[in-house]
Design a protein around this motif. Sequence first.
Motif, PDB file in Angstrom:
ATOM      1  N   THR A 342     -19.746   4.324  -8.953  1.00 22.25           N
ATOM      2  CA  THR A 342     -20.761   3.350  -8.558  1.00 22.25           C
ATOM      3  C   THR A 342     -20.732   2.115  -9.453  1.00 22.25           C
ATOM      4  OG1 THR A 342     -22.410   4.549  -9.889  1.00 22.25           O
ATOM      5  CG2 THR A 342     -22.294   5.059  -7.540  1.00 22.25           C
ATOM      6  N   PHE A 343     -20.479   2.308 -10.752  1.00 20.10           N
ATOM      7  CA  PHE A 343     -20.375   1.157 -11.648  1.00 20.10           C
ATOM      8  C   PHE A 343     -19.184   0.292 -11.247  1.00 20.10           C
ATOM      9  CE2 PHE A 343     -18.451  -0.956 -15.287  1.00 20.10           C
ATOM     10  CZ  PHE A 343     -19.524  -1.677 -15.785  1.00 20.10           C
ATOM     11  N   ARG A 344     -18.063   0.924 -10.943  1.00 26.53           N
ATOM     12  CA  ARG A 344     -16.860   0.164 -10.604  1.00 26.53           C
ATOM     13  C   ARG A 344     -17.019  -0.577  -9.284  1.00 26.53           C
ATOM     14  NH1 ARG A 344     -11.588   2.571 -13.438  1.00 26.53           N
ATOM     15  NH2 ARG A 344     -12.623   2.993 -15.412  1.00 26.53           N
ATOM     16  N   GLU A 345     -17.743   0.033  -8.365  1.00 34.21           N
ATOM     17  CA  GLU A 345     -17.997  -0.649  -7.098  1.00 34.21           C
ATOM     18  C   GLU A 345     -18.913  -1.845  -7.313  1.00 34.21           C
ATOM     19  OE1 GLU A 345     -19.493   0.443  -2.571  1.00 34.21           O
ATOM     20  OE2 GLU A 345     -19.357   1.991  -4.100  1.00 34.21           O
ATOM     21  N   ALA A 346     -19.960  -1.669  -8.117  1.00 34.23           N
ATOM     22  CA  ALA A 346     -20.901  -2.763  -8.365  1.00 34.23           C
ATOM     23  C   ALA A 346     -20.286  -3.855  -9.226  1.00 34.23           C
ATOM     24  CB  ALA A 346     -22.164  -2.217  -9.032  1.00 34.23           C
ATOM     25  N   LYS A 347     -19.354  -3.463 -10.085  1.00 33.45           N
ATOM     26  CA  LYS A 347     -18.749  -4.412 -11.031  1.00 33.45           C
ATOM     27  C   LYS A 347     -18.056  -5.565 -10.312  1.00 33.45           C
ATOM     28  CE  LYS A 347     -15.380  -4.495 -14.830  1.00 33.45           C
ATOM     29  NZ  LYS A 347     -14.386  -3.692 -15.566  1.00 33.45           N
ATOM     30  N   SER A 348     -17.488  -5.279  -9.128  1.00 31.32           N
ATOM     31  CA  SER A 348     -16.763  -6.318  -8.402  1.00 31.32           C
ATOM     32  C   SER A 348     -17.689  -7.431  -7.926  1.00 31.32           C
ATOM     33  CB  SER A 348     -16.016  -5.708  -7.214  1.00 31.32           C
ATOM     34  OG  SER A 348     -16.923  -5.094  -6.309  1.00 31.32           O
ATOM     35  N   TYR A 349     -18.999  -7.141  -7.840  1.00 27.97           N
ATOM     36  CA  TYR A 349     -19.966  -8.137  -7.394  1.00 27.97           C
ATOM     37  C   TYR A 349     -20.722  -8.768  -8.552  1.00 27.97           C
ATOM     38  CZ  TYR A 349     -19.166  -5.687  -2.993  1.00 27.97           C
ATOM     39  OH  TYR A 349     -18.583  -5.118  -1.902  1.00 27.97           O
ATOM     40  N   GLN A 350     -20.541  -8.241  -9.749  1.00 27.67           N
ATOM     41  CA  GLN A 350     -21.317  -8.704 -10.898  1.00 27.67           C
ATOM     42  C   GLN A 350     -20.527  -9.730 -11.702  1.00 27.67           C
ATOM     43  OE1 GLN A 350     -22.688  -5.515 -13.365  1.00 27.67           O
ATOM     44  NE2 GLN A 350     -23.856  -6.811 -14.729  1.00 27.67           N
ATOM     45  N   LYS A 351     -21.171 -10.804 -12.050  1.00 27.77           N
ATOM     46  CA  LYS A 351     -20.514 -11.863 -12.809  1.00 27.77           C
ATOM     47  C   LYS A 351     -20.991 -11.925 -14.260  1.00 27.77           C
ATOM     48  CE  LYS A 351     -18.365 -13.098  -9.094  1.00 27.77           C
ATOM     49  NZ  LYS A 351     -16.941 -12.721  -8.928  1.00 27.77           N
ATOM     50  N   ASP A 352     -22.229 -11.534 -14.474  1.00 23.78           N
ATOM     51  CA  ASP A 352     -22.828 -11.637 -15.803  1.00 23.78           C
ATOM     52  C   ASP A 352     -22.974 -10.251 -16.407  1.00 23.78           C
ATOM     53  OD1 ASP A 352     -24.196 -12.220 -18.081  1.00 23.78           O
ATOM     54  OD2 ASP A 352     -26.012 -12.938 -17.088  1.00 23.78           O
ATOM     55  N   PHE A 353     -22.329 -10.009 -17.557  1.00 19.85           N
ATOM     56  CA  PHE A 353     -22.410  -8.722 -18.238  1.00 19.85           C
ATOM     57  C   PHE A 353     -23.160  -8.859 -19.562  1.00 19.85           C
ATOM     58  CE2 PHE A 353     -18.762  -8.505 -15.463  1.00 19.85           C
ATOM     59  CZ  PHE A 353     -18.901  -7.274 -14.873  1.00 19.85           C
ATOM     60  N   SER A 354     -24.142  -9.771 -19.579  1.00 17.09           N
ATOM     61  CA  SER A 354     -24.825 -10.088 -20.837  1.00 17.09           C
ATOM     62  C   SER A 354     -25.631  -8.929 -21.391  1.00 17.09           C
ATOM     63  CB  SER A 354     -25.729 -11.304 -20.645  1.00 17.09           C
ATOM     64  OG  SER A 354     -26.668 -11.063 -19.618  1.00 17.09           O
ATOM     65  N   SER A 355     -25.875  -7.881 -20.565  1.00 18.57           N
ATOM     66  CA  SER A 355     -26.632  -6.743 -21.094  1.00 18.57           C
ATOM     67  C   SER A 355     -25.820  -5.933 -22.088  1.00 18.57           C
ATOM     68  CB  SER A 355     -27.088  -5.841 -19.943  1.00 18.57           C
ATOM     69  OG  SER A 355     -25.976  -5.267 -19.279  1.00 18.57           O
ATOM     70  N   TRP A 356     -24.468  -6.045 -22.038  1.00 19.64           N
ATOM     71  CA  TRP A 356     -23.674  -5.259 -22.985  1.00 19.64           C
ATOM     72  C   TRP A 356     -22.486  -5.997 -23.599  1.00 19.64           C
ATOM     73  CZ3 TRP A 356     -18.663  -4.645 -21.259  1.00 19.64           C
ATOM     74  CH2 TRP A 356     -18.431  -4.667 -19.868  1.00 19.64           C
ATOM     75  N   CYS A 357     -22.028  -7.087 -22.992  1.00 22.72           N
ATOM     76  CA  CYS A 357     -20.864  -7.793 -23.530  1.00 22.72           C
ATOM     77  C   CYS A 357     -21.282  -8.833 -24.556  1.00 22.72           C
ATOM     78  CB  CYS A 357     -20.086  -8.455 -22.391  1.00 22.72           C
ATOM     79  SG  CYS A 357     -18.777  -9.564 -22.967  1.00 22.72           S
ATOM     80  N   GLY A 358     -20.718  -8.747 -25.759  1.00 18.12           N
ATOM     81  CA  GLY A 358     -21.048  -9.699 -26.814  1.00 18.12           C
ATOM     82  C   GLY A 358     -20.708 -11.131 -26.432  1.00 18.12           C
ATOM     83  N   GLY A 359     -19.583 -11.326 -25.720  1.00 13.65           N
ATOM     84  CA  GLY A 359     -19.183 -12.669 -25.297  1.00 13.65           C
ATOM     85  C   GLY A 359     -20.152 -13.243 -24.280  1.00 13.65           C
ATOM     86  N   CYS A 360     -20.575 -12.405 -23.313  1.00 14.99           N
ATOM     87  CA  CYS A 360     -21.543 -12.854 -22.303  1.00 14.99           C
ATOM     88  C   CYS A 360     -22.884 -13.192 -22.949  1.00 14.99           C
ATOM     89  CB  CYS A 360     -21.724 -11.783 -21.234  1.00 14.99           C
ATOM     90  SG  CYS A 360     -20.332 -11.619 -20.086  1.00 14.99           S
ATOM     91  N   LYS A 361     -23.289 -12.373 -23.924  1.00 11.72           N
ATOM     92  CA  LYS A 361     -24.551 -12.637 -24.629  1.00 11.72           C
ATOM     93  C   LYS A 361     -24.510 -13.995 -25.316  1.00 11.72           C
ATOM     94  CE  LYS A 361     -26.042  -7.894 -25.631  1.00 11.72           C
ATOM     95  NZ  LYS A 361     -26.235  -6.885 -26.698  1.00 11.72           N
ATOM     96  N   LEU A 362     -23.374 -14.291 -25.969  1.00 16.48           N
ATOM     97  CA  LEU A 362     -23.238 -15.568 -26.671  1.00 16.48           C
ATOM     98  C   LEU A 362     -23.279 -16.728 -25.690  1.00 16.48           C
ATOM     99  CD1 LEU A 362     -22.756 -17.097 -29.290  1.00 16.48           C
ATOM    100  CD2 LEU A 362     -20.295 -16.762 -28.953  1.00 16.48           C
ATOM    101  N   GLU A 363     -22.564 -16.586 -24.571  1.00 10.98           N
ATOM    102  CA  GLU A 363     -22.570 -17.656 -23.568  1.00 10.98           C
ATOM    103  C   GLU A 363     -23.966 -17.870 -23.000  1.00 10.98           C
ATOM    104  OE1 GLU A 363     -19.681 -17.006 -20.549  1.00 10.98           O
ATOM    105  OE2 GLU A 363     -17.971 -17.471 -21.850  1.00 10.98           O
ATOM    106  N   LYS A 364     -24.679 -16.771 -22.735  1.00  8.47           N
ATOM    107  CA  LYS A 364     -26.036 -16.871 -22.205  1.00  8.47           C
ATOM    108  C   LYS A 364     -26.951 -17.556 -23.213  1.00  8.47           C
ATOM    109  CE  LYS A 364     -29.676 -14.064 -20.082  1.00  8.47           C
ATOM    110  NZ  LYS A 364     -30.077 -12.688 -19.670  1.00  8.47           N
ATOM    111  N   HIS A 365     -26.805 -17.173 -24.479  1.00  3.86           N
ATOM    112  CA  HIS A 365     -27.605 -17.799 -25.536  1.00  3.86           C
ATOM    113  C   HIS A 365     -27.314 -19.297 -25.612  1.00  3.86           C
ATOM    114  CE1 HIS A 365     -29.605 -18.372 -29.408  1.00  3.86           C
ATOM    115  NE2 HIS A 365     -28.497 -18.966 -29.841  1.00  3.86           N
ATOM    116  N   ASN A 366     -26.044 -19.668 -25.527  1.00  2.36           N
ATOM    117  CA  ASN A 366     -25.675 -21.091 -25.605  1.00  2.36           C
ATOM    118  C   ASN A 366     -26.227 -21.867 -24.422  1.00  2.36           C
ATOM    119  OD1 ASN A 366     -24.307 -20.659 -28.003  1.00  2.36           O
ATOM    120  ND2 ASN A 366     -22.304 -20.436 -27.028  1.00  2.36           N
TER     121      ASN A 366
END
Length: 391
Positions: A342-366
């Motif tokens: 289910t995660f892999r199926e949903a992942k294809s539609y998800q663009k923002d991983f800021s809940s767990w990815c350090g890079g996404c968190k930084l981009e969101k913060h910026n």
Amino acid sequence: MTSSDMNSNLNRLRSMALGSSSNQSDQQQPRASQETLNATLKLRRTPNAEHEPDHYEDLQLDFNPSLFRSLERFLPENLLSSTRIEKARAMSDLLLRYSPESERIRVQKHREYKLNILSSYKRLHEELYTLDPVSFFVPSFLDAVSNTSEENFKSIIVRAAPGIYTFDMFKPQFCQMLIAEVENMEKWFHYSKSSMMRPTTINKFGVVLDDFGLDGMLQKLLGDFISPISQVLFPEACGTGLDSHHGYAIEYGKYRDTDLGFHVDDSEVTLNVCLGNQFSGGELYFRGVRCDDHVNSEIKENYDYSQVPGQAVLHHGHHRHGARAITAGRLVNLVMWCRSSTFREAKSYQKDFSSWCGGCKLEKHNRQQVAIKATVEALKKRGADKTHVGH
């Protein structure tokens, strides 16, 4: 299965083969073989979102079970009511039919490879192949998982760093038996003069335990113990639960791999358990959780872990990590890549991983900082304009 059941299922498959919108009665349709029906299988254009797929992890399949769960939603309605085995067979045939020739050859070779092992390999410790919690687990782990509550899990688990958890798991006797079984597998390959398929592209040594018949035991370990714990610790990556795995043992030491390069796993969650023997070195190092877009981003997080026999490390599959060189002795690890369809199926539609990815968190913060700055400037300008009008 009775003959009437088989005829009923064949009728459904015949209807499917002629098109799910056909109004022709089953009695008017010609009989067809299972192979012919599967060869004409047509999928729905849109998935049946309300359908709950079966689990296929306990079956001997040529493709990842998570793929079957995702594909099942696209099966015609009349096939969805068939047995799990019939659905798996139909989907396998479909996947093989549309796979590149190289993939079909790979699947066939792996099937023959595994059948050869299962028909010839003599198990050293038969008790390893069924999951006996009392024999496998230390009492503290068994007590904590006997009542699947968040409080129980966290009573034995140490959060070593973000996305990394450790806990005592296996008894010494189990670790020793599994090491002996791995040695027996290696000897069998040596004397049979066969070429062994290694666990990953970066391992030159090690054994895929699933190929030797331990897949059922590891799948039960995943479903009954690791998935419930992971849903508490890694809710952002588990979907509705971990439902498939890739299990293997890796060996470090003289005439073996000495270290493991920097990488991320093909998993949502990874279980890594040190089995022993006597060794020095071999520390695991972790450098932050990243999504695919940021896997090569700058390293900011640092955490090193010294391995302890019988102790498990449970970490996010996208936690960048490696193993330092072993300096003495021999080290054996049980590793299980745990996956969620289910995660892999949903992942294809998800663009923002800021809940767990350090890079996404930084981009969101910026982005937030830029938006705040722009808002402040706009308010200042509005205030200055009002003052100018007042004068």
